[in-house]
Write a protein that holds these residues in place. Structure first.
Motif, short mmCIF file in Angstrom:
data_model
loop_
_atom_site.label_atom_id
_atom_site.label_comp_id
_atom_site.label_asym_id
_atom_site.label_seq_id
_atom_site.Cartn_x
_atom_site.Cartn_y
_atom_site.Cartn_z
N UNK A 21 9.13 -114.45 -26.38
CA UNK A 21 10.11 -113.62 -25.66
C UNK A 21 10.23 -114.16 -24.25
N UNK A 22 11.31 -113.77 -23.56
CA UNK A 22 11.32 -114.04 -22.12
C UNK A 22 10.55 -112.93 -21.40
N UNK A 23 10.68 -111.69 -21.89
CA UNK A 23 9.88 -110.58 -21.36
C UNK A 23 8.90 -110.16 -22.45
N UNK A 24 7.64 -110.02 -22.09
CA UNK A 24 6.67 -109.45 -23.04
C UNK A 24 5.58 -108.74 -22.26
N UNK A 25 4.77 -108.00 -22.99
CA UNK A 25 3.65 -107.31 -22.36
C UNK A 25 2.37 -108.03 -22.71
N UNK A 26 1.57 -108.32 -21.70
CA UNK A 26 0.29 -108.98 -21.93
C UNK A 26 -0.82 -107.96 -21.71
N UNK A 27 -1.58 -107.73 -22.78
CA UNK A 27 -2.72 -106.81 -22.70
C UNK A 27 -3.93 -107.63 -22.26
N UNK A 80 10.48 -108.11 -35.72
CA UNK A 80 10.48 -107.08 -36.75
C UNK A 80 9.58 -105.91 -36.40
N UNK A 81 9.00 -105.90 -35.19
CA UNK A 81 8.18 -104.75 -34.79
C UNK A 81 9.09 -103.56 -34.51
N UNK A 82 8.52 -102.37 -34.53
CA UNK A 82 9.33 -101.16 -34.37
C UNK A 82 10.18 -101.20 -33.10
N UNK A 83 9.56 -101.62 -32.00
CA UNK A 83 10.27 -101.58 -30.72
C UNK A 83 11.43 -102.58 -30.68
N UNK A 84 11.15 -103.81 -31.06
CA UNK A 84 12.21 -104.83 -31.02
C UNK A 84 13.30 -104.50 -32.03
N UNK A 135 16.79 -110.46 -24.22
CA UNK A 135 17.34 -110.58 -22.87
C UNK A 135 17.62 -109.20 -22.25
N UNK A 136 17.88 -108.22 -23.08
CA UNK A 136 18.04 -106.86 -22.56
C UNK A 136 16.76 -106.42 -21.85
N UNK A 137 15.63 -106.74 -22.45
CA UNK A 137 14.37 -106.33 -21.83
C UNK A 137 14.11 -107.09 -20.54
N UNK A 138 14.27 -108.41 -20.56
CA UNK A 138 13.96 -109.14 -19.32
C UNK A 138 14.91 -108.75 -18.20
#
Ligand code: ATP
Ligand code: MG
Ligand code: MG
Ligand code: MG
Length: 469
Positions: free
Chosen positions: A87-93, A246-250, A279-282
Motif C-alpha cells: 500500500x502507499x498508506x498502511x499501519x505498522x504495528x 481482500x481484508x474487511x477494511x480494504x 490512494x483514498x487512504x493515503x
C-alpha cells in the motif's frame, strides 16, 4: 473472524500486558526529522530514544503507526495494484525496547503472539536472519523449534538495518507466512522471492552496533529492539485471505468505489478499485495531518497520488468527481482508531472534490491526446518524451501518472526525451525573461528555482535517513 480493528487492539493489548506503554501514532509529517518526507515506520518517532539523546518515563513501547511509502527511499507507489501486499498508506504495528530487553525476549514475544494469540499454524511460518547472526538463529531454534531450512540466512542489507549512513544499526530477522504453492513465488533469498507466495509479515530489528563515518563499527552499550508488522498483511492471513485488498477494511473501501462508479468490484476494473481504495487512504490521512496539494515538496507527492487515483476513477467510467464520495466509508472504518479523520472529514472531502473537479477539465483531453499519440506508434514502442512533457506541461499529468497509464499496456515513457523537453522549456523561459529587460539578474532566479525544485519536487531520496524498521 477478527476485523483489522480487532487485530490492532489484540496486538497493542498483548504488548501492554507485557509491560509496554501504548503510545499514539505520530503524524505522517515527521516532527523531528526534516530529512524524511513522510513517517514510514514505527521507529521514526523514537529515533532520539534509540540514540540515547532523549529519555522518557518508559523504556518499552507499543504503537500502531500510520505510515506512507510513496516517495523518498521507500516508495511503494508503483507496487500498488500489482502486488497483494503493498500500500502507499498502511499501519505498522510495533513493539520497542529502549535499552531494555533484547533478542532473547523479542523473539519469544513475537512467536507467542503469532502462534498462541493469533493461532497461526507453526508450519506455515519461516524466518530469515542475518548470515552472521548465530545468536538469533539459535534463539529461533530453541523457542520455535524451527528446522534449519526454515531459518534462512541472508547476507544482504535486507537483513541488516541502519538508521542512516552513521548511527545505530544491527541485524534483523524477518518472519514470513507461506500462503501455499498455488501462488507464485519462492522463499526469501531465492530467485523468485519477489512473488507473493511467501509474504513478509513482521520485521524485528536488533540494534546492537553503531556505525561511524570512517566505516568502523562498535558494539552499542544500549541494545534496543524495533519491530514492525503490517496490519493489513497479518489481517489478510488471519482472515484466511491471501491478498491485503481482500481484508474487511480494504474490501469495504473497494465496495464504496464500486458503488460510486457503478463498476463491478471484481470485474475488469478490479485493479482500478484497488488503487482507488489505497490512494483514498493515503490522501485522506495526509490531508488530516496537514499536507495540502501543491506543486512542490510533500504537497506535490499528495497531488500526484490524488491525480493517479482520479485517472483510475475515470477509467471506470466516472463522469463526475468520485474520491470525495468515498471519504465517509473510510471515516466509518478508521475514524474510531484515528479521530483526526473525523475532525478533518470536511476538509478532506472539500480538498478532494475541488482538486478532482479542476483536474477533470484537463484529464479527459490529456487522455485523448495520449490515445492519439499511442495510435501513431508501433506496438509496444515507448511514448516519446515530448508527448509526455506536453501532458505534464499542458494537461497537468505528473510523469508518474503517464507512466502508470502506459504500464497497463506494457509501455513506458522515453525519460531522456522527457528530461530534454523539460530542460528546453526552462531554457526558453529563461531567455524570454532575460530578453524582457526587466532585470538582468532574472536568470539567477531561474537557476535558484532549478536547484530548489520550485515547480517539481524531485524527492528526498539522496540523503534521506533510513526509516525502515
Ligand atoms: P517488503 O519487503 O514486503 O517490501 P519491507 O521489508 O520493505 O517489506 P519493512 O520496512 O521491514 O518492510 O516494514 C515492516 C513491515 O511493514 C513489513 O514486514 C510489512 O509487514 C509491512 N509493510 C512494509 N511495507 C508495506 C507496504 N508498502 N504496504 C503494507 N505493508 C507494508
Ligand atoms: Mg519494501
Ligand atoms: Mg522485506
Ligand atoms: Mg522488512
Amino acid at each position: 473472524m477478527p476485523s483489522l480493528n480487532d487485530i490492532r487492539s489484540t496486538f497493542l493489548g498483548f504488548f501492554e500486558k507485557n509491560g509496554h506503554r501504548v503510545v499514539d501514532s505520530s503524524p505522517l509529517v515527521p516532527r523531528n526529522d526534516p530529512t524524511l518526507m513522510f513517517t514510514n515506520s514505527g521507529m521514526v518517532q523514537f529515533k532520539n530514544l534509540f540514540t540515547g539523546v532523549e529519555t522518557r518515563d518508559y523504556n518499552r513501547a507499543t504503537t500502531a503507526q500510520k505510515c506512507v511509502r510513496a516517495g523518498g527511499k521507500h516508495n511503494d507507489l508503483d507496487n500498488v495494484g500489482y502486488t497483494a501486499r503493498h500500500h502507499t498508506f498502511f499501519e505498522m504495528l510495533g513493539n520497542f525496547s529502549f535499552g531494555d530487553y533484547f533478542k532473547s525476549e523479542a523473539i519469544p514475544y513475537a512467536w507467542e503472539l503469532l502462534t498462541k494469540d493469533f493461532g497461526i499454524p507453526k508450519d506455515k511460518l519461516l524466518v530469515t536472519v542475518y548470515h552472521t547472526d548465530d545468536e538469533a538463529a539459535d534463539i529461533w531454534k530453541k523457542v520455535a523449534g524451527l528446522s534449519d531450512d526454515r531459518i534462512i540466512r541472508i547476507p544482504t542489507s535486507d537483513n541488516f538495518w541502519q538508521m542512516g549512513p552513521t548511527g545505530p544499526c544491527g541485524p534483523c530477522t524477518e518472519i514470513f507466512f507461506d500462503h501455499g504453492d498455488h501462488i507464485w513465488g519462492g522463499p526469501p533469498g531465492s530467485a523468485d522471492e519477489d512473488g507473493d507466495r511467501f509474504i513478509e509479515i513482521w520485521n524485528l530489528v536488533f540494534m546492537q552496533n553503531e556505525q561511524f563515518e570512517d566505516g568502523s563499527m562498535r558494539a552499542l552499550d544500549m541494545q534496543s529492539i524495533d519491530t514492525g508488522m503490517g496490519l493489513e498483511r497479518i489481517g489478510a492471513l488471519l482472515q484466511g485471505k491471501h491478498d491485503n485488498y481482500d481484508t474487511d477494511l480494504m474490501r469495504s473501501l473497494i465496495e464504496a468505489s464500486a458503488h460510486a462508479t457503478s463498476a463491478d468490484p471484481d470485474g475488469p476494473g478490479k485493479v482500478h478499485h484497488r488503487v482507488i481504495a489505497d490512494h483514498l487512504r493515503s490522501t485522506s490521512f495526509l490531508i488530516a495531518d496537514g499536507v495540502m496539494p501543491s506543486n512542490e515538496g510533500r504537497g506535490y507527492v499528495l497531488r500526484r497520488i490524488m491525480r493517479r487515483a482520479m485517472r483510475h476513477a475515470h477509467m471506470l467510467g466516472a463522469q463526475d468527481p468520485v474520491m470525495h464520495r468515498l471519504v465517509p466509508a473510510l471515516v466509518h472504518q478508521m475514524g474510531a482508531a484515528y479521530p483526526e479523520l473525523n475532525r478533518a472529514q470536511a476538509l478532506i472531502e472539500e480538498t478532494l472534490r475541488s482538486e478532482e473537479s479542476r483536474f477533470r477539465q484537463t484529464l479527459d483531453r490529456g487522455l485523448r491526446l495520449l490515445d492519439d499519440e499511442l495510435g501513431k506508434l508501433p506496438e509496444g514502442a515507448n511514448l516519446p518524451g515530448e508527448a509526455a512533457f506536453k501532458l505534464y506541461d499542458t494537461y497537468g499529468f505528473p510523469l508518474d501518472l503517464t507512466q502508470d497509464a502506459l504500464r497497463e499496456q506494457g509501455r513506458a515513457v522515453d525519460i531522456a526525451g522527457f528530461d530534454t523537453a523539460m530542460a528546453e522549456q526552462k531554457a526558453k523561459a529563461r531567455a524570454a525573461w532575460a530578453g524582457s529587460g526587466e532585470t538582468k539578474d532574472a536568470a539567477i532566479w531561474y537557476d535558484l528555482a532549478d536547484q530548489h525544485g520550485a515547480t517539481e519536487f524531485l524527492g528526498y531520496d539522496t540523503e534521506e535517513a533510513e526509516g525502515q524498521v
